[in-house]
Design a protein around this motif. Sequence first.
Motif, PDB file in Angstrom:
ATOM      1  N   TYR A  50       0.808  -1.203   0.000  1.00  0.00           N
ATOM      2  CA  TYR A  50       0.000   0.000   0.000  1.00  0.00           C
ATOM      3  C   TYR A  50       0.855   1.274   0.000  1.00  0.00           C
ATOM      4  CZ  TYR A  50      -4.376   2.471   0.517  1.00  0.00           C
ATOM      5  OH  TYR A  50      -5.464   3.256   0.283  1.00  0.00           O
ATOM      6  N   ILE A  51       1.990   1.241   0.695  1.00  0.00           N
ATOM      7  CA  ILE A  51       2.880   2.404   0.724  1.00  0.00           C
ATOM      8  C   ILE A  51       3.446   2.660  -0.665  1.00  0.00           C
ATOM      9  CG2 ILE A  51       5.062   3.290   1.638  1.00  0.00           C
ATOM     10  CD1 ILE A  51       4.335   1.865   4.272  1.00  0.00           C
ATOM     11  N   ASP A  52       3.835   1.606  -1.376  1.00  0.00           N
ATOM     12  CA  ASP A  52       4.319   1.761  -2.749  1.00  0.00           C
ATOM     13  C   ASP A  52       3.246   2.368  -3.640  1.00  0.00           C
ATOM     14  OD1 ASP A  52       6.752   0.660  -2.066  1.00  0.00           O
ATOM     15  OD2 ASP A  52       6.204  -1.352  -2.724  1.00  0.00           O
ATOM     16  N   VAL A  53       2.028   1.860  -3.502  1.00  0.00           N
ATOM     17  CA  VAL A  53       0.919   2.356  -4.313  1.00  0.00           C
ATOM     18  C   VAL A  53       0.631   3.818  -3.976  1.00  0.00           C
ATOM     19  CG1 VAL A  53      -1.548   2.103  -4.787  1.00  0.00           C
ATOM     20  CG2 VAL A  53      -0.075   0.085  -4.673  1.00  0.00           C
ATOM     21  N   ALA A  54       0.658   4.156  -2.695  1.00  0.00           N
ATOM     22  CA  ALA A  54       0.418   5.540  -2.284  1.00  0.00           C
ATOM     23  C   ALA A  54       1.478   6.475  -2.864  1.00  0.00           C
ATOM     24  CB  ALA A  54       0.398   5.637  -0.762  1.00  0.00           C
ATOM     25  N   THR A  55       2.719   6.026  -2.905  1.00  0.00           N
ATOM     26  CA  THR A  55       3.797   6.828  -3.486  1.00  0.00           C
ATOM     27  C   THR A  55       3.569   7.033  -4.974  1.00  0.00           C
ATOM     28  OG1 THR A  55       5.344   5.986  -1.835  1.00  0.00           O
ATOM     29  CG2 THR A  55       6.292   6.968  -3.810  1.00  0.00           C
ATOM     30  N   ILE A  56       3.195   5.972  -5.675  1.00  0.00           N
ATOM     31  CA  ILE A  56       2.931   6.082  -7.108  1.00  0.00           C
ATOM     32  C   ILE A  56       1.758   7.033  -7.369  1.00  0.00           C
ATOM     33  CG2 ILE A  56       2.143   4.822  -9.155  1.00  0.00           C
ATOM     34  CD1 ILE A  56       3.746   2.397  -8.007  1.00  0.00           C
ATOM     35  N   TYR A  57       0.688   6.866  -6.594  1.00  0.00           N
ATOM     36  CA  TYR A  57      -0.453   7.782  -6.722  1.00  0.00           C
ATOM     37  C   TYR A  57      -0.025   9.226  -6.473  1.00  0.00           C
ATOM     38  CZ  TYR A  57      -4.815   5.242  -7.445  1.00  0.00           C
ATOM     39  OH  TYR A  57      -5.849   4.546  -7.995  1.00  0.00           O
ATOM     40  N   GLY A  58       0.755   9.427  -5.428  1.00  0.00           N
ATOM     41  CA  GLY A  58       1.209  10.781  -5.096  1.00  0.00           C
ATOM     42  C   GLY A  58       2.014  11.409  -6.214  1.00  0.00           C
ATOM     43  N   LEU A  59       2.945  10.645  -6.778  1.00  0.00           N
ATOM     44  CA  LEU A  59       3.751  11.163  -7.888  1.00  0.00           C
ATOM     45  C   LEU A  59       2.882  11.430  -9.116  1.00  0.00           C
ATOM     46  CD1 LEU A  59       6.884   8.865  -7.531  1.00  0.00           C
ATOM     47  CD2 LEU A  59       6.780  11.333  -7.111  1.00  0.00           C
ATOM     48  N   GLY A  60       1.974  10.511  -9.402  1.00  0.00           N
ATOM     49  CA  GLY A  60       1.096  10.676 -10.561  1.00  0.00           C
ATOM     50  C   GLY A  60       0.177  11.878 -10.428  1.00  0.00           C
ATOM     51  N   LEU A  61      -0.417  12.022  -9.245  1.00  0.00           N
ATOM     52  CA  LEU A  61      -1.308  13.157  -9.030  1.00  0.00           C
ATOM     53  C   LEU A  61      -0.549  14.480  -9.061  1.00  0.00           C
ATOM     54  CD1 LEU A  61      -3.752  11.727  -6.337  1.00  0.00           C
ATOM     55  CD2 LEU A  61      -4.205  12.159  -8.768  1.00  0.00           C
ATOM     56  N   ALA A  62       0.646  14.494  -8.503  1.00  0.00           N
ATOM     57  CA  ALA A  62       1.463  15.713  -8.553  1.00  0.00           C
ATOM     58  C   ALA A  62       1.786  16.083  -9.998  1.00  0.00           C
ATOM     59  CB  ALA A  62       2.742  15.520  -7.750  1.00  0.00           C
ATOM     60  N   ASP A  63       2.111  15.089 -10.813  1.00  0.00           N
ATOM     61  CA  ASP A  63       2.364  15.364 -12.232  1.00  0.00           C
ATOM     62  C   ASP A  63       1.112  15.899 -12.914  1.00  0.00           C
ATOM     63  OD1 ASP A  63       5.025  14.959 -12.611  1.00  0.00           O
ATOM     64  OD2 ASP A  63       4.836  13.108 -13.756  1.00  0.00           O
ATOM     65  N   LEU A  64      -0.030  15.273 -12.645  1.00  0.00           N
ATOM     66  CA  LEU A  64      -1.273  15.715 -13.277  1.00  0.00           C
ATOM     67  C   LEU A  64      -1.689  17.117 -12.817  1.00  0.00           C
ATOM     68  CD1 LEU A  64      -3.328  12.392 -13.189  1.00  0.00           C
ATOM     69  CD2 LEU A  64      -2.321  13.485 -15.202  1.00  0.00           C
ATOM     70  N   LEU A  65      -1.475  17.424 -11.543  1.00  0.00           N
ATOM     71  CA  LEU A  65      -1.906  18.718 -11.008  1.00  0.00           C
ATOM     72  C   LEU A  65      -0.922  19.852 -11.257  1.00  0.00           C
ATOM     73  CD1 LEU A  65      -3.394  17.614  -7.564  1.00  0.00           C
ATOM     74  CD2 LEU A  65      -4.654  18.389  -9.592  1.00  0.00           C
ATOM     75  N   TRP A  66       0.385  19.538 -11.272  1.00  0.00           N
ATOM     76  CA  TRP A  66       1.389  20.587 -11.365  1.00  0.00           C
ATOM     77  C   TRP A  66       2.227  20.513 -12.628  1.00  0.00           C
ATOM     78  CZ3 TRP A  66       0.482  24.451  -8.365  1.00  0.00           C
ATOM     79  CH2 TRP A  66      -0.152  24.252  -7.163  1.00  0.00           C
ATOM     80  N   SER A  67       2.869  19.386 -12.865  1.00  0.00           N
ATOM     81  CA  SER A  67       3.819  19.303 -13.979  1.00  0.00           C
ATOM     82  C   SER A  67       3.157  19.501 -15.332  1.00  0.00           C
ATOM     83  CB  SER A  67       4.551  17.956 -13.963  1.00  0.00           C
ATOM     84  OG  SER A  67       5.294  17.806 -12.790  1.00  0.00           O
ATOM     85  N   ILE A  68       2.105  18.767 -15.596  1.00  0.00           N
ATOM     86  CA  ILE A  68       1.484  18.831 -16.925  1.00  0.00           C
ATOM     87  C   ILE A  68       0.917  20.230 -17.209  1.00  0.00           C
ATOM     88  CG2 ILE A  68      -0.345  17.911 -18.412  1.00  0.00           C
ATOM     89  CD1 ILE A  68       0.232  15.151 -17.051  1.00  0.00           C
ATOM     90  N   PRO A  69       0.129  20.823 -16.303  1.00  0.00           N
ATOM     91  CA  PRO A  69      -0.350  22.184 -16.597  1.00  0.00           C
ATOM     92  C   PRO A  69       0.787  23.195 -16.776  1.00  0.00           C
ATOM     93  CG  PRO A  69      -1.653  21.225 -14.838  1.00  0.00           C
ATOM     94  CD  PRO A  69      -0.506  20.292 -15.083  1.00  0.00           C
ATOM     95  N   LEU A  70       1.818  23.115 -15.922  1.00  0.00           N
ATOM     96  CA  LEU A  70       2.940  24.049 -16.062  1.00  0.00           C
ATOM     97  C   LEU A  70       3.723  23.805 -17.349  1.00  0.00           C
ATOM     98  CD1 LEU A  70       4.171  24.262 -12.366  1.00  0.00           C
ATOM     99  CD2 LEU A  70       3.171  26.111 -13.729  1.00  0.00           C
ATOM    100  N   LEU A  71       3.870  22.534 -17.748  1.00  0.00           N
ATOM    101  CA  LEU A  71       4.531  22.242 -19.024  1.00  0.00           C
ATOM    102  C   LEU A  71       3.741  22.839 -20.193  1.00  0.00           C
ATOM    103  CD1 LEU A  71       5.611  18.566 -18.367  1.00  0.00           C
ATOM    104  CD2 LEU A  71       7.166  20.417 -19.032  1.00  0.00           C
ATOM    105  N   ILE A  72       2.427  22.714 -20.145  1.00  0.00           N
ATOM    106  CA  ILE A  72       1.584  23.259 -21.223  1.00  0.00           C
ATOM    107  C   ILE A  72       1.650  24.786 -21.235  1.00  0.00           C
ATOM    108  CG2 ILE A  72      -0.803  23.506 -22.032  1.00  0.00           C
ATOM    109  CD1 ILE A  72      -1.233  20.584 -20.968  1.00  0.00           C
ATOM    110  N   ILE A  73       1.480  25.398 -20.065  1.00  0.00           N
ATOM    111  CA  ILE A  73       1.546  26.866 -19.983  1.00  0.00           C
ATOM    112  C   ILE A  73       2.922  27.361 -20.424  1.00  0.00           C
ATOM    113  CG2 ILE A  73       1.541  28.828 -18.384  1.00  0.00           C
ATOM    114  CD1 ILE A  73      -0.572  27.182 -16.734  1.00  0.00           C
ATOM    115  N   GLY A  74       3.959  26.679 -19.963  1.00  0.00           N
ATOM    116  CA  GLY A  74       5.316  27.062 -20.347  1.00  0.00           C
ATOM    117  C   GLY A  74       5.559  26.909 -21.833  1.00  0.00           C
ATOM    118  N   SER A  75       5.109  25.809 -22.390  1.00  0.00           N
ATOM    119  CA  SER A  75       5.320  25.550 -23.811  1.00  0.00           C
ATOM    120  C   SER A  75       4.611  26.596 -24.675  1.00  0.00           C
ATOM    121  CB  SER A  75       4.812  24.143 -24.150  1.00  0.00           C
ATOM    122  OG  SER A  75       5.037  23.859 -25.508  1.00  0.00           O
ATOM    123  N   ILE A  76       3.345  26.799 -24.413  1.00  0.00           N
ATOM    124  CA  ILE A  76       2.571  27.769 -25.205  1.00  0.00           C
ATOM    125  C   ILE A  76       3.075  29.190 -24.946  1.00  0.00           C
ATOM    126  CG2 ILE A  76       0.275  28.783 -25.527  1.00  0.00           C
ATOM    127  CD1 ILE A  76      -0.853  25.928 -24.931  1.00  0.00           C
TER     128      ILE A  76
END
Length: 143
Positions: A50-76
């Motif tokens: 469960y700890i491994d899964v929670a870490t994966i979820y945390g990284l994935g959600l952080a990417d979806l909430l922060w990295s991807i929008p900032l990458l798109i805003i930065g790129s455009i």
Amino acid sequence: MSGINESKGLFGIKLIAIVNGIAAILHLLFWTAPLTKLTLLLPSIQAPEYIDVATIYGLGLADLLWSIPLLIIGSIGLWKMKPIGWLAAQFVNVLYWYSHTLVFSIGIISGNISLGMFVFLPFGVFSFWAAFHLWKTRNILLN
């Protein structure tokens, strides 16, 4: 622009915009399958995993909430030569440094080296150059 001519500076900014756009798509594709699969498997996961899964979820959600929008805003934003693009791209650079440190630390400590560590490594390395280039060419976008 202190030591870099304007055409090289503009080329570098456009290159960063393209790389960030590619990274946004890759991040989205990379996380879609694991997060969907983990959601389906969540009820059957045992406590030690469960700890491994929670870490994966945390990284994935952080990417979806922060990295991807900032990458798109930065790129455009960089492509359109807007100051918000410069700011978002610099945020993304710092996120890459932070997330790579986190992911590599987890991988080394746990002995579980993942594919994601290497898929995104070129973007992490690129981000060091990108941060430096954006800083040197900030006058183009921030004036």
